[in-house]
Scaffold this active site. Structure first.
Site, mmCIF file in Angstrom:
data_model
loop_
_atom_site.group_PDB
_atom_site.id
_atom_site.type_symbol
_atom_site.label_atom_id
_atom_site.label_comp_id
_atom_site.label_asym_id
_atom_site.label_seq_id
_atom_site.Cartn_x
_atom_site.Cartn_y
_atom_site.Cartn_z
ATOM 1 N N THR A 73 0.899 -0.911 -0.291
ATOM 2 C CA THR A 73 0.378 -0.078 0.067
ATOM 3 C C THR A 73 0.898 0.922 0.073
ATOM 4 O O THR A 73 0.581 2.091 -0.441
ATOM 5 C CB THR A 73 -0.838 0.028 1.329
ATOM 6 O OG1 THR A 73 -1.857 -1.639 1.019
ATOM 7 C CG2 THR A 73 -1.527 0.617 1.290
ATOM 8 N N ASN A 161 -5.516 -11.136 -6.944
ATOM 9 C CA ASN A 161 -5.419 -11.629 -5.728
ATOM 10 C C ASN A 161 -6.626 -12.563 -5.323
ATOM 11 O O ASN A 161 -6.132 -12.999 -4.485
ATOM 12 C CB ASN A 161 -5.584 -10.452 -4.328
ATOM 13 C CG ASN A 161 -6.074 -8.718 -4.526
ATOM 14 O OD1 ASN A 161 -6.150 -9.062 -6.296
ATOM 15 N ND2 ASN A 161 -7.240 -8.951 -3.630
ATOM 16 N N GLN A 189 1.071 -10.164 -5.401
ATOM 17 C CA GLN A 189 0.966 -11.748 -5.830
ATOM 18 C C GLN A 189 1.851 -12.164 -6.940
ATOM 19 O O GLN A 189 1.400 -13.551 -6.939
ATOM 20 C CB GLN A 189 -0.872 -11.972 -6.197
ATOM 21 C CG GLN A 189 -1.605 -11.159 -5.570
ATOM 22 C CD GLN A 189 -1.970 -11.888 -3.798
ATOM 23 O OE1 GLN A 189 -1.048 -13.476 -4.222
ATOM 24 N NE2 GLN A 189 -2.845 -11.385 -3.060
ATOM 25 N N SER A 209 5.010 -6.555 -1.594
ATOM 26 C CA SER A 209 4.335 -7.069 0.016
ATOM 27 C C SER A 209 5.042 -8.369 0.215
ATOM 28 O O SER A 209 4.654 -9.207 0.194
ATOM 29 C CB SER A 209 3.037 -7.331 0.259
ATOM 30 O OG SER A 209 2.633 -6.969 1.562
ATOM 31 N N HIS A 211 4.895 -9.541 3.381
ATOM 32 C CA HIS A 211 3.891 -10.495 4.454
ATOM 33 C C HIS A 211 2.520 -11.675 2.926
ATOM 34 O O HIS A 211 1.969 -12.080 3.479
ATOM 35 C CB HIS A 211 2.608 -9.801 4.986
ATOM 36 C CG HIS A 211 1.510 -9.311 4.732
ATOM 37 N ND1 HIS A 211 0.501 -9.804 4.800
ATOM 38 C CD2 HIS A 211 1.441 -7.915 4.148
ATOM 39 C CE1 HIS A 211 -0.539 -8.863 4.141
ATOM 40 N NE2 HIS A 211 0.464 -7.610 3.252
ATOM 41 N N THR A 247 13.834 5.538 10.611
ATOM 42 C CA THR A 247 14.684 3.519 10.478
ATOM 43 C C THR A 247 14.004 3.006 9.892
ATOM 44 O O THR A 247 13.126 2.655 9.909
ATOM 45 C CB THR A 247 15.192 4.217 12.213
ATOM 46 O OG1 THR A 247 15.553 4.841 12.568
ATOM 47 C CG2 THR A 247 16.038 2.668 12.453
ATOM 48 N N CYS A 336 -18.161 -9.832 2.754
ATOM 49 C CA CYS A 336 -19.868 -10.008 3.020
ATOM 50 C C CYS A 336 -19.988 -10.084 4.530
ATOM 51 O O CYS A 336 -19.759 -9.529 4.953
ATOM 52 C CB CYS A 336 -19.863 -12.046 2.470
ATOM 53 S SG CYS A 336 -18.751 -12.978 3.549
HETATM 54 N N1 PLP Z 1 -2.379 -5.272 -4.222
HETATM 55 C C1 PLP Z 1 -2.902 -6.820 -4.301
HETATM 56 C C2 PLP Z 1 -2.926 -7.490 -5.493
HETATM 57 C C3 PLP Z 1 -2.281 -7.330 -3.049
HETATM 58 O O1 PLP Z 1 -3.026 -8.317 -2.759
HETATM 59 C C4 PLP Z 1 -3.293 -6.940 -1.463
HETATM 60 C C5 PLP Z 1 -3.039 -7.076 -0.053
HETATM 61 O O2 PLP Z 1 -3.715 -7.471 -0.442
HETATM 62 C C6 PLP Z 1 -2.169 -5.444 -1.742
HETATM 63 C C7 PLP Z 1 -2.164 -5.114 -3.015
HETATM 64 C C8 PLP Z 1 -1.639 -4.164 -0.279
HETATM 65 O O3 PLP Z 1 -0.897 -4.722 0.347
HETATM 66 P P1 PLP Z 1 -0.293 -4.624 1.806
HETATM 67 O O4 PLP Z 1 -1.169 -5.360 2.964
HETATM 68 O O5 PLP Z 1 1.132 -4.989 1.544
HETATM 69 O O6 PLP Z 1 -0.446 -2.851 2.119
#
Ligand code: PLP
Length: 692
Positions: A73, A161, A189, A209, A211, A247, A336
Site C-alpha cells: 500500500t 489476488n 501476488q 509486499s 507478508h 529507521t 460479506c
Molecule cells: N495489491 C494486492 C494485489 C494485494 O493482494 C494486496 C494485499 O492484499 C495489496 C496490494 C496491499 O498490500 P499490503 O498489505 O502490503 O499493503
C-alpha cells in the site's frame, strides 16, 4: 495440537521458519541501527545490503532503484505520488500530458483509491478511467490501445489476488507502445510465483509486499525504473538513500531477505508443475464433494496457487462457515455481511452472474505447501461436503434423517417459518419469502417431505413461486383461499370460544385466526390440542405479522412464543411481556468459562452454529464435554422448551461470539435468567479442563 489447514495465502502467509530466525537474529543479536557507523550498526547494515542485493538480482532491477518500505500500500502511494508529481510538473512547464489515469477493473482497491486521493490532493484533476477485463479477467488490450495516447498513468497488476489471473504484461507493454504513460504494475501476488525481470521491461514502478510470501506484515519493497520520476513519500533522516526516511524495519528486512534468499537458491519452494498438481487435486475434491461447483478463474491463465469457486444454492457465508468449522481457512471472494454477501467487484468486472460473484470462495496456498497438507485439505473438503449433504444444503442421493420441529429461515430482516413433523414426513410453510424458495424446495425434496400447505399472514402474498417449485411435494388437491389456507379441514375451539379452521400435523394442530383491525391479517397458532380444543396454555407458538400480535392475548398464554414474519432486529421470537436485558451481563469471557462450568455443573454448552458447521467440526472446542447443537434457525423451538423446564444456565457459543450473543439476548428477553454468550466464540476459546 493444531488441526488448522490454512488455505488463505493470498491474504497473508505464515512466516517461513528461516525468516523467523532471521528476524529474531536481527532483533536479538544484530539489533543495530544500520545508519550507525560503529560495529553494531555495520552488522545491521550488512543484513540490509544483503537483502537488497538479493532482491535486485532476483527481480532483475538493473540500474533501477529498490527501496524497502512498509508494504505494497505504501509502495503504491509512492509510485502514484511520484508519477502524479512529475505529470503536474510537466503540465506546469507547458508540456503535453495525458488526461487519463487508467487502472485495471480488477486492481486491488489500494490502486484506484490512491489515484483518486493524490489526483485530488495535487489538484491535477485528471480523469480516472477503469480499464475493462474480459470474462476470464484479462485486460482488454483493444480498449487499452484505444486510450493509450490519452493515458497519463496506467496501473495494472501482475496477478490478481482474488482469482490469481495472470496479466499479459507483454501485451500491455505493446498496447502502450508510443504512449507517454507511466506504468505501475502491482507485483504483490506475483512474487515467488512468476519470473520477473523488471529492468528488461518498460514497467516504471512495481510494489511488493512481504507478508504475501512468508515474510512478516509491515515489510515491502518498491522498484522504480532507472530514469522514472521519483518523489519520496516520507522525508526525514534520509534512510534508503533519502528515498524513504525512517529507521528501517530491520526485523522485517532480515525476514524478507531470508525469503528472497530461499527463492534465489531454489531449494525451498515447490515448482510450478508441482503446484499445478496440487491445485488439480483440490479441484477434483471440490468437484466430488460439492456437486455443481464452478470455478471462477481459468486455471490455464492463473497462478497455480489460487482457486476461486462458487456452488449453486450456497452463499459464500455458508461455505466460509462450513470450511471454518472444519478448520480450513479460506476467504469469501467478496466482502460479506452475516446474511447476504456483497458481490465481488473483481468477478463482477469479469461479467460473472451474481450468484457466482456473491457466492465466491477463494482457496489459496503458498509455494511452500506439501502433498500432506493438500491430502488433508482434500479429506476436509470431503467432510464439508458430507456435512452440507446431511443438512440438505446440497443435493444428496441418500435422504438424511428427517428433521422435526420448527425451522426459521432468514435470520435477518424477514423470515419464513417451516413446521416439520418427522413422523408423518409432512410440513407446513408459513410466509415463504421469494429468496427462500429454492432453499425450501431443495430442503423439502431432500427430506422427502409432503408440504400440506403454504400459508401466509397477508392475503395474496407471493406463495405461487414456492407452490410451483414444490411440484409433487405439494398437496395440490386441497382448494385454498387467498392466504393459501386449504378450504377443507377440521375446526378447533380456541380459548376465546371461537371455532377456527385447523390443520393436523402429527400430534399438533395449526389453527388459523383472522386478526388485525380489519381482520385482514392472519395469525397461526401451533400447539397440541386437548379434546378438540386448543386452550391458551397449549399454544406454544403464534406466527403473525407484528401488528396482529396484540390480538393474540385472548387465545394464547404468557409463555406462548410470538414468531414474527419480520425480524429486523434478530429477535427470533418474543413473548407478550419482554424482559429487559443488559448486554454486558449476558457475556462470558473464555478465560472465565472453566470456572463458570465448575460453579454450574448443570450448565448446558450450546453450539448455535448451523448443523452443517456442527457436523463439519473436526476438533470440538471442548472435547469430553457434552455440547448441544441448537442452530439459530432452531432457537425458537428450543427456547420454548428451556423456558418450560427448570432454569438451567445456558452458555451459547459460535465461531466468533456474534450469533451466540443474539441467542443469549433472545433468551434473556424471553425471561431466562441465566443465558450467556461466550465472548469471542470458539475462535478465541481457551481449552477447558476435562469434565470430572
Ligand atoms: N495489491 C494486492 C494485489 C494485494 O493482494 C494486496 C494485499 O492484499 C495489496 C496490494 C496491499 O498490500 P499490503 O498489505 O502490503 O499493503
Amino acid at each position: 495440537m493444531t488441526t488448522e489447514i490454512y488455505l488463505d495465502s493470498n491474504a497473508t502467509s505464515v512466516v517461513l521458519p528461516a525468516a523467523l530466525a532471521a528476524a529474531t537474529d536481527a532483533m536479538g543479536q544484530r539489533y543495530g541501527n544500520p545508519s550507525s557507523t560503529h560495529a553494531t550498526g555495520l552488522q545491521a547494515k550488512a543484513i540490509l545490503d544483503q537483502a537488497r542485493a538479493c532482491a535486485m538480482r532476483l527481480l532483475g532491477v538493473g540500474q533501477g532503484r529498490l527501496m524497502f518500505n512498509s508494504g505494497a500500500t505504501e509502495g503504491i502511494q509512492t509510485a502514484v505520488l511520484s508519477a502524479l508529481v512529475a505529470l503536474r510538473e510537466r503540465r506546469d512547464a507547458g508540456q503535453p500530458i495525458g488526461t487519463l489515469l487508467v487502472y485495471g477493473a480488477t486492481e486491488h482497491k489500494a490502486v484506484p483509491e490512491s489515484l483518486a486521493h493524490w489526483n485530488r490532493l495535487l489538484g491535477l484533476n485528471l480523469t480516472l478511467h477503469k480499464l475493462p477485463v474480459d470474462h476470464e479477467g484479462a485486460h482488454s488490450l483493444q480498449a487499452l490501445r484505444a486510450i493509450a495516447p490519452q493515458a497519463a498513468m496506467v496501473c495494472t497488476m501482475a496477478a490478481n489476488n482474488e482469482t490469481g489471473v495472470i496479466s499479459d504484461l507483454a501485451g500491455i507493454a505493446a498496447a502502450l507502445a508510443g504512449s507517454q504513460a507511466l506504468w505501475m504494475v502491482d507485483c504483490v501476488q506475483a512474487l515467488g510465483k512468476l519470473k520477473l525481470d523488471l529492468a528488461a521491461t518498460r514497467i516504471d514502478y512495481a510494489p511488493f509486499s512481504g507478508h504475501k510470501l512468508y515474510a512478516p506484515k509491515g515489510i515491502g519493497m518498491l522498484y522504480v525504473r532507472a530514469g522514472a520520476p521519483f518523489t519520496p513519500l516520507i522525508m526525514g533522516g534520509g534512510q534508503e538513500g533519502g528515498q524513504r526516511s525512517g529507521t528501517e524495519n530491520m526485523a522485517g528486512i532480515a525476514a524478507l531477505g531470508a525469503v528472497l534468499a530461499a527463492l534465489e537458491r531454489g531449494d525451498t519452494f515447490r515448482s510450478t508443475a508441482e503446484l499445478c498438481g496440487f491445485r488439480a487435486r483440490l479441484a477434483d475434491s471440490l468437484r466430488a464433494a460439492l456437486p455443481g461447483v464452478v470455478f471462477n478463474n481459468p486455471f490455464d491463465k492463473a497462478l497455480p496457487t489460487t482457486l476461486n469457486f462458487a456452488v449453486p444454492g450456497l452463499s459464500s457465508r455458508e461455505l466460509m462457515d462450513v470450511f471454518d468449522a472444519a478448520d480450513v481457512r479460506v476467504s469469501a471472494g467478496s466482502a460479506c455481511s452475516s446474511s447476504k454477501a456483497a458481490p465481488s467487484y473483481v468477478l463482477d468486472a469479469m461479467g460473472l452472474p451474481l450468484w457466482r460473484s456473491a457466492g465466491a470462495i477463494r482457496m489459496s496456498f503458498g509455494p511452500l505447501v506439501d502433498a500432506a497438507v493438500i491430502a488433508a485439505a482434500c479429506a476436509r473438503i470431503e467432510r464439508c461436503g458430507a456435512a452440507l449433504r446431511a443438512a440438505c444444503l446440497i443435493p444428496s442421493e441418500r435422504c438424511s434423517a428427517p428433521h422435526d420441529g420448527l425451522l426459521q429461515l432468514g435470520v435477518e430482516g424477514a423470515c419464513s417459518w417451516m413446521v416439520l413433523d418427522a413422523d408423518s414426513r409432512s410440513c407446513i410453510v408459513i410466509d415463504p419469502l421469494p429468496d427462500h424458495v429454492a432453499r425450501i424446495e431443495s430442503y423439502v425434496r431432500c427430506q422427502n417431505y409432503q408440504v400440506q400447505a403454504v400459508v401466509s399472514t397477508l392475503p395474496n402474498a407471493g406463495r405461487a413461486m414456492l407452490v410451483e417449485a414444490l411440484g409433487r411435494h405439494f398437496n395440490r388437491h386441497a382448494e385454498a383461499d387467498d392466504y393459501g389456507w386449504p378450504r377443507q379441514g377440521v375446526r378447533i375451539a380456541l380459548a376465546n370460544g371461537a371455532r377456527v379452521p385447523a390443520l393436523q400435523l402429527g400430534a399438533q394442530v395449526l389453527a388459523c385466526l383472522p386478526c388485525g383491525t380489519g381482520q385482514e391479517l392472519r395469525a397461526y397458532l401451533l400447539g397440541v390440542p386437548h379434546d378438540g380444543a386448543l386452550p391458551a396454555a397449549a399454544v406454544r407458538f403464534a406466527f403473525s405479522a407484528r401488528p396482529a400480535q396484540q390480538g393474540l392475548a385472548p387465545v394464547s398464554a404468557g409463555h406462548t412464543l410470538l414468531c414474527p414474519t419480520r425480524d429486523e432486529h434478530n429477535q427470533f421470537c418474543t413473548i407478550a411481556e419482554p424482559v429487559a436485558t443488559q448486554a454486558a451481563e449476558a457475556q462470558l469471557d473464555s478465560a472465565a468459562l472453566a470456572a463458570f462450568l465448575h460453579a454450574h455443573p448443570d450448565a448446558l454448552l450450546i453450539d448455535v452454529r448451523e448443523p452443517h458447521e456442527f457436523a463439519a467440526t473436526v476438533a470440538p472446542a471442548w472435547a469430553g464435554r457434552s455440547v448441544h447443537s441448537v442452530p439459530l434457525s432452531r432457537l425458537a423451538e428450543h427456547a420454548s422448551a428451556w423456558l418450560h423446564a427448570e432454569p438451567t444456565p445456558l452458555v451459547f457459543f459460535c465461531r466468533s461470539g456474534n450469533r451466540s450473543l443474539k441467542a443469549a439476548h433472545c433468551l434473556r428477553r424471553l425471561g431466562h435468567p441465566q443465558a450467556y454468550s461466550l465472548n469471542g466464540g470458539v475462535a478465541l476459546a481457551a481449552p477447558l479442563p476435562l469434565a470430572a
